[in-house]
Design a protein around this motif. Structure first.
Motif, PDB file in Angstrom:
ATOM      1  N   UNK A 166       0.794  -1.150   0.171  1.00 16.96           N
ATOM      2  CA  UNK A 166      -0.056   0.086  -0.027  1.00 16.96           C
ATOM      3  C   UNK A 166       0.767   1.156   0.136  1.00 16.96           C
ATOM      4  N   UNK A 167       2.028   1.263   0.682  1.00 18.46           N
ATOM      5  CA  UNK A 167       2.929   2.314   0.770  1.00 18.46           C
ATOM      6  C   UNK A 167       3.350   2.712  -0.755  1.00 18.46           C
ATOM      7  N   UNK A 168       3.788   1.488  -1.320  1.00 14.25           N
ATOM      8  CA  UNK A 168       4.637   1.594  -2.468  1.00 14.25           C
ATOM      9  C   UNK A 168       3.636   2.045  -3.682  1.00 14.25           C
ATOM     10  N   UNK A 169       2.295   1.623  -3.567  1.00 12.28           N
ATOM     11  CA  UNK A 169       1.245   2.090  -4.331  1.00 12.28           C
ATOM     12  C   UNK A 169       1.160   3.592  -4.621  1.00 12.28           C
ATOM     13  N   UNK A 170       1.290   4.370  -3.536  1.00 14.46           N
ATOM     14  CA  UNK A 170       1.196   5.632  -3.710  1.00 14.46           C
ATOM     15  C   UNK A 170       2.418   6.478  -4.083  1.00 14.46           C
ATOM     16  N   UNK A 171       3.386   5.844  -4.459  1.00 10.95           N
ATOM     17  CA  UNK A 171       4.761   6.394  -4.608  1.00 10.95           C
ATOM     18  C   UNK A 171       5.245   6.092  -5.859  1.00 10.95           C
ATOM     19  N   UNK A 175      10.865   7.961  -8.215  1.00  8.82           N
ATOM     20  CA  UNK A 175      10.948   8.933  -7.338  1.00  8.82           C
ATOM     21  C   UNK A 175      11.555   8.162  -6.316  1.00  8.82           C
ATOM     22  N   UNK A 176      10.914   7.239  -5.935  1.00  7.29           N
ATOM     23  CA  UNK A 176      11.309   6.070  -4.826  1.00  7.29           C
ATOM     24  C   UNK A 176      12.599   5.730  -4.984  1.00  7.29           C
ATOM     25  N   UNK A 177      12.974   5.172  -6.184  1.00 10.06           N
ATOM     26  CA  UNK A 177      14.333   4.732  -6.352  1.00 10.06           C
ATOM     27  C   UNK A 177      15.532   5.776  -6.140  1.00 10.06           C
ATOM     28  N   UNK A 183      19.420   8.313  -0.394  1.00 13.16           N
ATOM     29  CA  UNK A 183      19.542   7.999   0.879  1.00 13.16           C
ATOM     30  C   UNK A 183      20.671   6.901   1.406  1.00 13.16           C
ATOM     31  N   UNK A 184      20.891   6.003   0.181  1.00 15.37           N
ATOM     32  CA  UNK A 184      21.816   4.996   0.194  1.00 15.37           C
ATOM     33  C   UNK A 184      23.442   5.935   0.190  1.00 15.37           C
ATOM     34  N   UNK A 185      23.266   7.055  -0.926  1.00 17.50           N
ATOM     35  CA  UNK A 185      24.487   7.890  -0.767  1.00 17.50           C
ATOM     36  C   UNK A 185      24.967   8.569   0.367  1.00 17.50           C
TER      37      UNK A 185
END
Length: 444
Positions: A166-171, A175-177, A183-185
């Motif tokens: 459900x969280x991934x469905x609205x993003x 952009x998420x990637x 964030x990884x960097x």
């Protein structure tokens, strides 16, 4: 040959094998060990599973799971072949095995078959076989509880997966990637910063360890010095204690010496050396009588000895008082003592004998004047000593007045006597005055 005995692998009690397991065919053995298929009755093969039956996971993880699962199945199949060796054909038809029915009926064949079956079951299900009915019931209860716990965990994970979906469905995926990459960097940069900081901490730790080692060496040196100081302190304290003991001993000796000195000061040496007393009408010095009576004659030897003691007493008093005599000088020589007389310092001295020569009888002696100069000289010397004490203290007065050859109005010269008793009394008064002079000298 007897049948083999089997024991329950849980309770270790003997088991009786059911008769239906004694003569098993290969098909029956494969059916028991599950060798005809890799899934149980209620298990859906992974290839036949539809999308609704599988959890919604990424395709990459699903492919990895299939690969690992197939590899595990292949390894388990090879593992089972290590226990039971069967003749296989290349075709996929039913396995046809020629049996030696006579050998299959042997006890050895049955034992080996049952042992292989139990070993395969033990390896496959991670349960040691065989087990008795009661232990099997307990195992079923345990497996049932484990199954319920796993199902509960499955539901929790399914709910969490649904929440993530459900969280991934609205993003937006891109952009998420991008956010995740950013964030990884950041995480990697933080990791590098932490590593640098950690390295700095390591360097600081090494530096602190060096400082600590230096401080430990210094502390060890200080401990050695402290031990040396303690030893010196103990030595000095011991020496101080010895000095204090010696001081206390010396103070005690000093106090004892003062006490003895006071006692000695109170002791009148003259009284011990010159004991002046009386014996009836006679005055005595150290037990020697000075004088004579008509009814009690005294020999001239005793009188000469008494006069010698009187001269010695006068000489001792003069030495004690450091007093210089006028016109007289004493020579104490016992019973033959002498006194020199000078009119002035430049005149020729006159020797006065303080003893009798013994040429005359005692009664005639007292009628001559040979002892008159000696008795007069003794009286004059006594007067000079008495005047010395009177100058120091006017209260120092003698009991009998002495002046002009008389003492208490009694003439000291034997030739001037009216009677022997008179001269004897004058000698007694002279000795009494000398005793008082001894007391005056002891108090100064």
């Amino acid at each position: 040959m007897n049948e083999a005995e089997y024991k329950c692998q849980r309770c270790r009690l003997p088991l009786t094998i059911d008769g239906s397991l004694e003569d098993l065919s290969i098909s029956q053995a494969n059916l028991l060990t599950g060798r005809n298929g890799n899934f149980t009755k209620n298990t859906i093969p992974l290839e036949d599973a539809v999308e609704e039956d599988l959890p919604k996971v990424p395709q990459s993880r699903l492919n990895l799971f299939k690969e690992v699962y197939q590899k595990m199945d292949h390894d388990l199949t090879n593992a089972r072949d290590e226990f039971v060796v069967l003749n296989k054909h290349n075709d996929n038809s039913d396995v046809n095995v020629e049996y030696d029915y006579e050998e299959n009926n042997t006890i050895s064949r049955r034992i080996n078959t049952m042992t292989n079956i139990f070993n395969i079951l033990s390896n496959k299900y991670e349960i040691d076989f065989p087990v008795c009915y009661e232990c099997a019931t307990l195992l079923m209860e345990e497996l049932k509880n484990e199954y319920e716990r796993v199902n509960a965990d499955k539901e929790v994970y399914a709910k969490f997966l649904s929440k993530l979906r459900k969280q991934d469905a609205g993003t937006n995926v891109k952009e998420r990637t991008a956010q995740l990459l950013e964030q990884l960097e950041k995480t990697k940069q933080e990791e590098r910063d932490k590593e640098k900081k950690l390295q700095g901490l390591y360097d600081e730790r090494d530096s602190l360890e060096k400082v600590l080692a230096s401080l430990e060496n210094e502390m060890e040196q200080l401990n050695i010095e402290e031990q040396h100081i303690f030893e010196l302190e103990n030595k000095y304290e011991y020496e101080l204690m010895e000095f204090k003991n010696e001081q206390s001993r010396m103070e005690a000796m000093y106090e004892d010496g003062l006490t003895q000195l006071d006692n000695l000061r109170k002791v009148n040496v003259f009284n011990d050396a010159f004991n002046i007393s009386h014996d009836g009408q006679f005055g005595t010095i150290n037990g020697l009588r000075l004088g004579t009576l008509d009814n009690k004659r005294v020999s001239w030897y005793e009188i000469n000895a008494a006069l010698g003691q009187v001269v010695l007493l006068l000489f001792t008093l003069l030495s004690r008082l450091e007093l210089e005599l006028k016109h007289y000088k004493i020579f104490p020589i016992g019973s033959t003592s002498k006194i020199e007389y000078r009119v002035d310092p430049d005149s020729k001295p006159v020797t006065i004998n303080c003893f009798s020569s013994g040429e005359q009888l005692l009664d005639k002696l007292f009628h001559s004047n040979k002892l008159d100069p000696a008795m007069n000289a003794i009286l004059e010397i006594t007067i000079q000593i008495a005047d010395h004490f009177t100058k120091q203290d006017s209260t120092n007065e003698l009991p009998y007045k002495m002046e002009n050859e008389t003492i208490s109005n009694l003439n000291i010269k034997p030739s001037k006597r009216k009677s022997n008793e008179e001269w004897t009394l004058a000698c007694k008064h002279l000795l009494t005055n000398l005793k008082w002079i001894i007391a005056f000298s002891s108090s100064t």
